[in-house]
Design a protein around this motif. Structure first.
Motif, PDB file in Angstrom:
ATOM      1  N   CYS A   1      37.126  24.906  16.428  1.00 10.71           N
ATOM      2  CA  CYS A   1      37.635  23.571  16.726  1.00 10.71           C
ATOM      3  C   CYS A   1      38.780  23.216  15.793  1.00 10.71           C
ATOM      4  CB  CYS A   1      36.511  22.548  16.596  1.00 10.71           C
ATOM      5  SG  CYS A   1      36.993  20.885  17.091  1.00 10.71           S
TER       6      CYS A   1
ATOM      7  N   GLN B   1      34.456  18.587  28.782  1.00 13.77           N
ATOM      8  CA  GLN B   1      35.294  17.614  28.076  1.00 13.77           C
ATOM      9  C   GLN B   1      34.384  16.584  27.421  1.00 13.77           C
ATOM     10  OE1 GLN B   1      38.566  15.900  30.249  1.00 13.77           O
ATOM     11  NE2 GLN B   1      38.889  17.762  31.415  1.00 13.77           N
TER      12      GLN B   1
ATOM     13  N   THR C   1      34.516  24.622  28.214  1.00 16.04           N
ATOM     14  CA  THR C   1      33.371  23.823  27.789  1.00 16.04           C
ATOM     15  C   THR C   1      33.595  22.407  28.304  1.00 16.04           C
ATOM     16  OG1 THR C   1      34.371  23.229  25.661  1.00 16.04           O
ATOM     17  CG2 THR C   1      33.022  25.222  25.703  1.00 16.04           C
TER      18      THR C   1
ATOM     19  N   ASP D   1      39.489  24.135  29.686  1.00 16.57           N
ATOM     20  CA  ASP D   1      38.201  23.449  29.682  1.00 16.57           C
ATOM     21  C   ASP D   1      37.016  24.354  30.035  1.00 16.57           C
ATOM     22  OD1 ASP D   1      39.202  20.894  28.860  1.00 16.57           O
ATOM     23  OD2 ASP D   1      39.988  20.616  30.884  1.00 16.57           O
TER      24      ASP D   1
ATOM     25  N   LEU E   1      32.370  28.803  18.694  1.00 18.49           N
ATOM     26  CA  LEU E   1      33.253  27.771  19.227  1.00 18.49           C
ATOM     27  C   LEU E   1      34.081  27.301  18.044  1.00 18.49           C
ATOM     28  CD1 LEU E   1      30.736  25.695  21.391  1.00 18.49           C
ATOM     29  CD2 LEU E   1      32.455  27.317  22.212  1.00 18.49           C
TER      30      LEU E   1
ATOM     31  N   VAL F   1      46.083  21.608  25.020  1.00 22.39           N
ATOM     32  CA  VAL F   1      45.397  22.283  26.130  1.00 22.39           C
ATOM     33  C   VAL F   1      46.418  22.665  27.207  1.00 22.39           C
ATOM     34  CG1 VAL F   1      43.665  22.026  27.956  1.00 22.39           C
ATOM     35  CG2 VAL F   1      43.158  21.238  25.640  1.00 22.39           C
TER      36      VAL F   1
ATOM     37  N   GLU G   1      40.578  28.597  26.390  1.00 21.50           N
ATOM     38  CA  GLU G   1      40.148  29.966  26.115  1.00 21.50           C
ATOM     39  C   GLU G   1      41.385  30.828  25.933  1.00 21.50           C
ATOM     40  OE1 GLU G   1      37.497  33.361  28.435  1.00 21.50           O
ATOM     41  OE2 GLU G   1      37.610  31.334  29.210  1.00 21.50           O
TER      42      GLU G   1
ATOM     43  N   ILE H   1      36.939  30.736  22.511  1.00 26.12           N
ATOM     44  CA  ILE H   1      36.993  29.343  22.951  1.00 26.12           C
ATOM     45  C   ILE H   1      37.364  28.457  21.766  1.00 26.12           C
ATOM     46  CG2 ILE H   1      35.684  27.387  23.864  1.00 26.12           C
ATOM     47  CD1 ILE H   1      34.065  29.410  25.500  1.00 26.12           C
ATOM     48  N   TRP H   2      38.423  27.698  21.971  1.00 27.49           N
ATOM     49  CA  TRP H   2      38.909  26.743  20.979  1.00 27.49           C
ATOM     50  C   TRP H   2      38.724  25.339  21.543  1.00 27.49           C
ATOM     51  CZ3 TRP H   2      41.001  27.700  16.165  1.00 27.49           C
ATOM     52  CH2 TRP H   2      41.259  29.043  15.857  1.00 27.49           C
ATOM     53  N   GLU H   3      38.121  24.479  20.756  1.00 32.54           N
ATOM     54  CA  GLU H   3      38.042  23.069  21.107  1.00 32.54           C
ATOM     55  C   GLU H   3      39.149  22.345  20.338  1.00 32.54           C
ATOM     56  OE1 GLU H   3      33.968  22.420  19.844  1.00 32.54           O
ATOM     57  OE2 GLU H   3      33.299  22.544  21.928  1.00 32.54           O
TER      58      GLU H   3
ATOM     59  N   ARG I   1      38.712  18.408  24.241  1.00 31.58           N
ATOM     60  CA  ARG I   1      38.826  19.355  25.356  1.00 31.58           C
ATOM     61  C   ARG I   1      38.854  20.752  24.755  1.00 31.58           C
ATOM     62  NH1 ARG I   1      43.585  18.136  29.228  1.00 31.58           N
ATOM     63  NH2 ARG I   1      42.465  19.723  30.404  1.00 31.58           N
ATOM     64  N   SER I   2      38.936  21.759  25.607  1.00 34.64           N
ATOM     65  CA  SER I   2      38.915  23.120  25.095  1.00 34.64           C
ATOM     66  C   SER I   2      39.803  24.031  25.922  1.00 34.64           C
ATOM     67  CB  SER I   2      37.481  23.659  25.084  1.00 34.64           C
ATOM     68  OG  SER I   2      36.942  23.656  26.388  1.00 34.64           O
TER      69      SER I   2
END
Length: 145
Positions: free
Chosen positions: A76, A104, A102, A100, A74, A89, A116, A122-124, A113-114
């Protein structure tokens, strides 16, 4: 010298991935890009290397994970405000990314938030009130009640 990070990501379609990362705010660095790799810069210290599968395989003998089926990491990025989190996002969604994947996070002093990317990374995106961050774990414990 400021420490830099270079996150290496295997991608199935380099052109599509370059377009996606440009759409969410990264800039391509042509000096370190060719038909097998693209350096995408988020800041002077944060760089993402998009690598075709053949190029990525030159750095590891391990199989490349199908990130649509498993999680490998993950990642971030910080944002300057809650609105900036939502804006990034939204850009990812407009560029074809998933939104999202993952849960929130909203703790008042911290909001995240995240999204894809097209290959399942996956980026937060997270904002934190700096005054609350100075308090350390106590602020997080208070927010969870």
């Amino acid at each position: 010298m400021t420490k830099m990070i270079f996150v290496n990501l295997p991608v199935t379609d380099l052109a599509r991935s370059k377009q996606f990362y440009t759409a969410i705010g990264a800039e391509n660095e042509p000096k370190f890009s060719d038909d097998t790799a693209a350096m995408m810069r988020f800041s002077e210290a944060i760089n993402v290397m998009l690598l075709t599968h053949d190029k990525y395989a030159q750095f590891t003998s391990r199989p490349i994970a199908d990130l649509k089926a498993v999680s490998g990491s993950l990642l971030c990025l910080s944002a300057d405000s809650r609105d900036a989190v939502d804006a990034m996002v939204a850009k990812a969604e407009a560029a074809g990314g998933g939104v999202d994947p993952t849960p929130q996070q909203d703790y008042g002093f911290m909001y995240g938030r995240s999204f894809e990317d097209p290959d399942g990374q996956i980026w937060e995106v997270m904002w934190m009130d700096q005054a609350a961050a100075e308090q350390g774990p106590e602020a997080f414990a208070e927010a969870q009640g």
